[in-house]
Design a protein around this motif. Structure first.
Motif, short mmCIF file in Angstrom:
data_model
loop_
_atom_site.label_atom_id
_atom_site.label_comp_id
_atom_site.label_asym_id
_atom_site.label_seq_id
_atom_site.Cartn_x
_atom_site.Cartn_y
_atom_site.Cartn_z
N SER A 44 21.44 44.38 34.98
CA SER A 44 21.89 44.19 36.35
C SER A 44 22.44 42.80 36.60
O SER A 44 23.00 42.53 37.67
CB SER A 44 20.75 44.47 37.32
N GLY A 45 22.27 41.89 35.65
CA GLY A 45 22.79 40.53 35.83
C GLY A 45 24.25 40.39 35.45
O GLY A 45 24.79 39.28 35.51
N PHE A 46 24.90 41.49 35.10
CA PHE A 46 26.32 41.43 34.72
C PHE A 46 27.16 41.02 35.93
O PHE A 46 27.01 41.56 37.02
CB PHE A 46 26.76 42.78 34.19
N ARG A 47 28.03 40.01 35.73
CA ARG A 47 28.83 39.48 36.82
C ARG A 47 30.29 39.28 36.35
O ARG A 47 30.53 38.89 35.21
CB ARG A 47 28.30 38.13 37.31
N VAL A 48 31.22 39.57 37.26
CA VAL A 48 32.63 39.25 37.05
C VAL A 48 33.12 38.50 38.27
O VAL A 48 33.00 38.99 39.41
CB VAL A 48 33.49 40.51 36.84
N ASN A 49 33.62 37.30 38.07
CA ASN A 49 34.20 36.50 39.16
C ASN A 49 35.65 36.20 38.84
O ASN A 49 35.99 35.94 37.68
CB ASN A 49 33.42 35.20 39.36
N LEU A 50 36.49 36.23 39.86
CA LEU A 50 37.90 35.95 39.68
C LEU A 50 38.30 34.71 40.45
O LEU A 50 37.75 34.43 41.53
CB LEU A 50 38.77 37.13 40.17
N SER A 51 39.26 33.98 39.91
CA SER A 51 39.89 32.88 40.64
C SER A 51 41.39 33.05 40.54
O SER A 51 41.91 33.59 39.57
CB SER A 51 39.46 31.52 40.07
N PHE B 147 45.26 35.95 37.65
CA PHE B 147 43.83 35.83 37.92
C PHE B 147 43.10 35.45 36.64
O PHE B 147 43.37 36.00 35.57
CB PHE B 147 43.27 37.16 38.45
N ASP B 148 42.19 34.49 36.80
CA ASP B 148 41.33 34.09 35.68
C ASP B 148 39.96 34.70 35.92
O ASP B 148 39.49 34.79 37.06
CB ASP B 148 41.23 32.57 35.61
N THR B 149 39.32 35.16 34.87
CA THR B 149 38.03 35.83 35.01
C THR B 149 36.92 35.00 34.41
O THR B 149 37.10 34.31 33.39
CB THR B 149 38.05 37.21 34.29
N ASP B 150 35.77 35.09 35.03
CA ASP B 150 34.53 34.50 34.51
C ASP B 150 33.54 35.64 34.40
O ASP B 150 33.02 36.13 35.41
CB ASP B 150 34.02 33.40 35.45
N ILE B 151 33.31 36.12 33.16
CA ILE B 151 32.45 37.28 32.92
C ILE B 151 31.15 36.78 32.31
O ILE B 151 31.15 36.08 31.28
CB ILE B 151 33.12 38.29 31.99
N SER B 152 30.03 37.13 32.92
CA SER B 152 28.73 36.68 32.42
C SER B 152 27.78 37.87 32.37
O SER B 152 27.89 38.82 33.14
CB SER B 152 28.16 35.58 33.31
N GLY B 153 26.80 37.76 31.45
CA GLY B 153 25.79 38.80 31.33
C GLY B 153 26.25 39.95 30.46
O GLY B 153 27.41 40.05 30.07
N ARG B 154 25.31 40.81 30.15
CA ARG B 154 25.59 42.00 29.34
C ARG B 154 25.80 43.21 30.25
O ARG B 154 25.17 43.33 31.29
CB ARG B 154 24.44 42.27 28.36
N THR B 155 26.66 44.12 29.79
CA THR B 155 26.94 45.29 30.63
C THR B 155 25.72 46.19 30.78
O THR B 155 25.68 47.02 31.68
CB THR B 155 28.10 46.11 30.03
N GLY B 156 24.73 45.99 29.91
CA GLY B 156 23.56 46.86 29.99
C GLY B 156 22.52 46.44 30.99
O GLY B 156 21.52 47.14 31.16
#
Length: 1010
Positions: free
Chosen positions: A116-123, A105-114
């Motif tokens: 609500s815009g934090f996102r993790v998408n997998l392909s 799985f490849d991950t696309d992590i965007s935003g800061r953990t602090g």
């Protein structure tokens, strides 16, 4: 089209019926997978109609139902997603499930953990190709036709990601975002190929609970600080607490170096609770220590109670070296019978002198036309001169070239994960003093039989009197004395009523406590999972008026959730992270996961006169909490589960605090004499001293004895050991105590002298021929070739398993090829195996008498195939009882098992039942059968005896025959012969400590000379 192609077409969604071999249809839903056929066809299938593949799949599904993993539906079965993910490849192939996901799985992590815009998408990535995917149940879909089966860890990761995506924005704070990363890290550590980018450098953890550390101040007061229970110093945490928003409803996170500690809202409330009560005045310190719940809310903060006198604290689990008992070397692979290939020469030629001597010897042998020679005790195949010469050239070059040695590098060997457990005080040997104490009690031990619903047999009355004498003495002992009289071992044979006697003893203990004005403490019973309901049932039929306030079953699906501290994980899960050195851990770092002690209120587990039923796994997982409770009595049913001092559950058992411990088992020796020591050390510390003392006194003299004198030494030491144990063990056998039992004969197919009720029966012996012999010889040849050049210690057991399988059937690993549609073809396939041919002859003879038989075997593949074959041959619908104790979690499962036995026994004449000796070891009675066939013998003769005795119990009216068929090799000893020899060697210790030993992997390896 072969079965593999058929299965592939099935799992890709094709509806193709090839040669009548269509199986169940599959459909994934959000919770799992449905296996189904048309309603009419399903009804016909249950009556024995349908394709061989459907029949085999139905057998597999019924086996999973018996284990509690498959739920029956109107026209099929439903299996939950986690269970489907956890099936092994063999089961998955039979059920037509798709193959495992082969990619990463490849991950696309965007935003800061602090925010609500934090996102993790997998392909999904397969061979470099990125693809979007969807998950349904345990399946990963790349297209509507291309799907794969997830592993449990992959399913865990994707489920966590989906849960996070479904959170509303206001709940996607730093705590929720970091929790997702912690879950993805867990999945990655468990084998999921997952790129987490820079988050791989962070260690995201969730504390088990909030505790409190008390520091004494110069004025005598106490200063309280919150604790995470992970060893972080209070002063370090003191600099971090301002990172938290104490008014947040969604929790927060502490950053400590490379660690991120997630703080859920209830954890923050616990920290606030400690901050609100930071100083305990000097005049209140004693009160705080005695009742901390008067100062702090125990529902938020984990507070301490007290361990037993035997517990020094908590520390790293120190392995205790038990050592090996004698295992005679056996030539399992015929290495001494057949020559090794030339590749073995580098192993037997170790010097230039060896080389010169061998060259002279081989030249002389060639001159005489010999094809083999023996050098340094090993026969070598020299028929291929060119190959031998090539090996000698390589050896010459190696011996004459300079040697270089590489320095070992740090990290070459991965460090083993440490375990934490209770640290126990070693017991001195005080058997004379303890035996004298046991004989001091002279009071009345006659129960008030009006309180009990049934009267005992004479042997049960004797056993109850024995227990009560010891219990009454223990009630008057000083509790802080490690060497007080405090326990015993009830080692009665199976079927003599150990549960009934134990419950009467418990009832009398509670009655005497009440009459003498003493505390009526809770009682704990620890038993295998499959027996918890049996204990509940026995309570109902033993007493006229139940003496317990209530009964708590401390098990998932029953009462465990009610008594768990909210948010706390199992105590076993927190152990690995608590210690960085070998010191005994400060108890303040322990987080208790069960509501115990006076401050727990209505949720308190340890209430007076409560009967708590728990499994050995629960004891292990919640050992700190359970060892804090002051129990009245603790009973260990099937106590051989705590025979190994190197397991956490055994340490917990020894650390439990109670007035009296009763260990009940019909097999106090399963692996070695060390088992017996460990059980007695749990029941009565000091009786046999430390392991070192016991080993030097009882074990080493056996090992050092000459071969011809060893049996006599065993017998002598066995008698002395019984005398040393004295009144702390009670052992009776059925044959001596129960009148009216029929005869029991053990018939063995391995040629040997008759001994007692063990007789050699030639009808149970057959010699392998044809494809079976060729397959067996091929495995031996392959092993010898590898043995010539490789260290086989890591591979020998796997090869041994191959020999075991071939001894059952030469094509057992090719299950699809063995599916048959009628009785004639089933007989033909079975007779490819000499052992199964013997089985058929035995079953035909049993059928002619109109009797019933239980077939015991371990291999699930063979269980499925035999049901298919024997159903077709004899027109039966054979039940398989295979579920192990971990699979039985609800009362309905146990009842369905009893229903299968009831149906089996209800047949008016011949019938067959297939069982696993693991499932049959406890809790089942099948007196409707009087024949037992151990088609695949268990490594443990004690479990084999337990399984056999399912039919040899009260109520059996016919003579019992135990059959041990064996397959022989025409040239050398076969697998069956070696195993029988090894098991009979273990049986010789029966005279030493009442029951036979088991064969461990270590002893099997030792018997191979590895």
């Amino acid at each position: 089209m072969g079965l593999f192609d058929l299965l592939r077409s099935m799992v890709s969604g094709e509806k193709e019926d090839v040669s009548g071999q269509a199986g169940f249809d599959l459909r994934a839903d959000s919770t799992g997978v449905l296996f189904f056929v048309e309603l009419e066809k399903f009804a016909a299938l249950k009556q024995g109609e349908g394709s061989a593949l459907q029949k085999m799949q139905l057998i597999a599904l019924r086996m999973l139902e018996e284990q509690g993993l498959a739920k029956p539906m109107a026209n099929g079965y439903h299996i939950g997603a986690e269970s489907v993910a956890g099936l092994d490849d063999e089961q998955a192939k039979v059920l037509g499930l798709p193959q495992r996901y082969p990619g990463e799985f490849d991950t696309d992590i965007s935003g800061r953990t602090g925010n609500s815009g934090f996102r993790v998408n997998l392909s999904a990535v397969i061979e470099g190709q990125h693809s979007p995917f969807i998950r349904k149940g345990p399946f990963l879909y790349l297209t509507s036709a291309e799907k794969y089966r997830l592993t449990p860890s992959e399913l865990f990761a994707l489920t966590a990601l989906e849960h996070h995506k479904q959170l509303p924005p206001e709940n996607k704070g730093e705590g929720a975002n970091l929790r997702l990363m912690a879950e993805l890290q867990t999945a990655q550590r468990n084998g999921v190929k997952l790129d987490l980018g820079h988050f791989e450098k962070l260690d995201v953890v969730v504390p088990e609970g909030i505790g409190v550390v008390a520091t004494r101040m110069p004025d005598g007061s106490l200063f309280l600080s919150p604790s995470l229970g992970d060893g972080t110093p209070p002063e370090e945490l003191g600099r971090r607490w301002d990172q938290l928003d104490f008014n947040s409803d969604t929790g927060g996170a502490l950053r400590i170096g490379k660690r991120v500690v997630l703080m859920e809202p209830e954890k923050i409330e616990a920290v606030k609770e400690v901050f609100g009560n930071r100083r305990i005045p000097a005049d209140k310190v004693k009160e705080f220590i005695e009742t901390p719940g008067a100062f702090l809310d125990a529902s938020l903060v984990n507070l301490e109670l007290g361990f037993s006198v035997r517990v020094e604290g908590v520390g790293k689990l120190q392995h205790m070296e038990f050592g090996d008992l004698d295992a005679k070397k056996q030539d399992w692979f015929a290495l001494d019978k057949l020559p090794a290939p030339p590749e073995a020469l580098p192993r037997v030629i170790q010097s230039e002198e060896d080389l010169a001597q061998f060259q002279d010897t081989v030249e002389a042998a060639w001159g005489q036309g010999a094809e083999t020679l023996t050098f340094n005790g090993e026969p070598i195949d020299i028929s291929d001169r060119q190959q031998v010469s090539a090996q000698l050239e390589q050896i010459t070059e190696k011996l004459r070239s300079p040697q270089t040695f590489a320095e070992p590098q740090d990290g070459d060997t991965p460090a083993k994960k440490e375990k934490l457990s209770l640290v126990l005080k070693e017991a001195a040997e005080l058997h004379e003093e303890l035996r004298q104490k046991a004989g001091e009690f002279k009071g009345n031990t006659e129960p008030d039989w009006d309180l009990y619903a049934r009267r005992p047999f004479p042997h049960q009355k004797e056993g109850i009197s024995w227990m009560m004498g010891l219990i009454e003495q223990a009630r008057n002992e000083e509790r802080d004395n490690l060497y007080r009289l405090q326990g015993a071992l009830l080692a009665d044979d199976m079927g003599l009523g150990k549960t009934y006697m134990s419950l009467v003893a418990v009832g009398e203990y509670l009655r005497h406590q009440k009459e003498s004005g003493k505390q009526e403490k809770p009682v704990l019973v620890v038993a295998p999972l499959s027996l918890l309901e049996n204990w509940e049932d026995e309570v109902g039929v033993t007493y006229n008026g139940i003496p317990f306030k209530d009964i708590v079953v401390l098990q998932s699906g029953r009462d465990l959730a009610k008594y768990r501290v909210k948010g706390e994980k199992r105590e076993a899960a927190q152990m690995a992270e608590l210690l960085d050195s070998d010191q005994v851990l400060d108890e303040e770092a322990i987080r208790y996961a069960l509501h115990i002690g006076p401050d727990a209120g209505a949720r308190r587990l340890d209430q007076e006169r409560r009967l708590v039923l728990a499994t050995y796994q629960t004891l292990r997982d919640y050992q700190f909490s359970l060892c804090r409770i002051d129990w009245g009595m603790v009973i260990f049913d099937e106590a051989q589960n705590i025979k190994n001092p190197n397991t956490l559950q055994t340490r917990a058992a020894k650390g439990l605090k109670s007035d009296f411990k009763l260990l009940a088992t019909g097999t106090p020796v399963e692996n070695s004499l060390g088992d017996f020591w460990c059980l007695m050390d749990t029941a009565q510390p000091g009786l046999l001293g430390s392991w070192t003392t016991f080993r030097d006194t009882w074990v080493k003299p056996i090992l050092s004895a000459d071969e011809e004198n060893r049996d006599a030494v065993r017998a002598k030491l066995g008698q002395e050991l019984r005398e040393a144990v004295g009144p702390f063990m009670l052992r009776r056998v059925k044959e001596d105590q129960l009148t009216g039992l029929p005869s029991k004969t053990i018939r063995c197919g391995v040629p040997q002298s008759d001994q007692g009720n063990l007789v050699y029966t030639s009808d149970l012996t057959s010699t392998m021929t044809g494809s079976q012999r060729r397959a067996y010889d091929d495995v031996l040849k392959g092993y010898r070739e590898q043995h010539a050049t490789e260290d086989m210690r890591g591979k020998a057991l796997a090869v041994l398993q191959q020999l075991r399988e071939i001894s059952l059937h030469p094509r057992l690993r090719h299950e699809a090829e063995l599916m048959t549609n009628d009785g004639d073809s089933a007989r033909t396939v079975m007779t490819e195996s000499a052992k199964l041919a013997v089985l058929l002859a035995s079953l035909d003879a049993i059928k002619s008498k109109g009797e019933k038989v239980i077939l015991f075997m371990v291999t699930k593949r063979l269980q499925r195939l035999l049901k298919l074959w024997l159903d077709q041959i004899y027109g039966l619908d054979i039940a398989i009882i295979n579920g192990d104790t971990a699979a039985v979690s609800k009362k309905s499962d146990v009842l369905s098992r009893k229903q299968l036995i009831t149906q089996f026994e209800a047949a008016e004449s011949f019938n067959v039942l297939i069982m696993s000796p693991v499932a049959a070891g406890v809790g089942l009675t099948v007196v409707g059968a009087n024949n037992v066939i151990h088609l695949e013998r268990h490594w443990n003769p004690a479990k084999e005896a337990q399984a056999s005795d399912r039919v040899y119990r009260i109520g059996q009216e016919k003579p019992v025959n135990i059959h041990l068929p064996a397959i022989l090799h025409p040239e050398f000893d076969s697998f069956d012969v070696h195993l029988d020899r090894l098991l009979r060697g273990k049986l010789m210790l029966k005279d030493a400590v009442v029951t036979p030993e088991a064969v461990s992997e270590t002893e099997v390896m030792k018997s191979m000379g590895l």
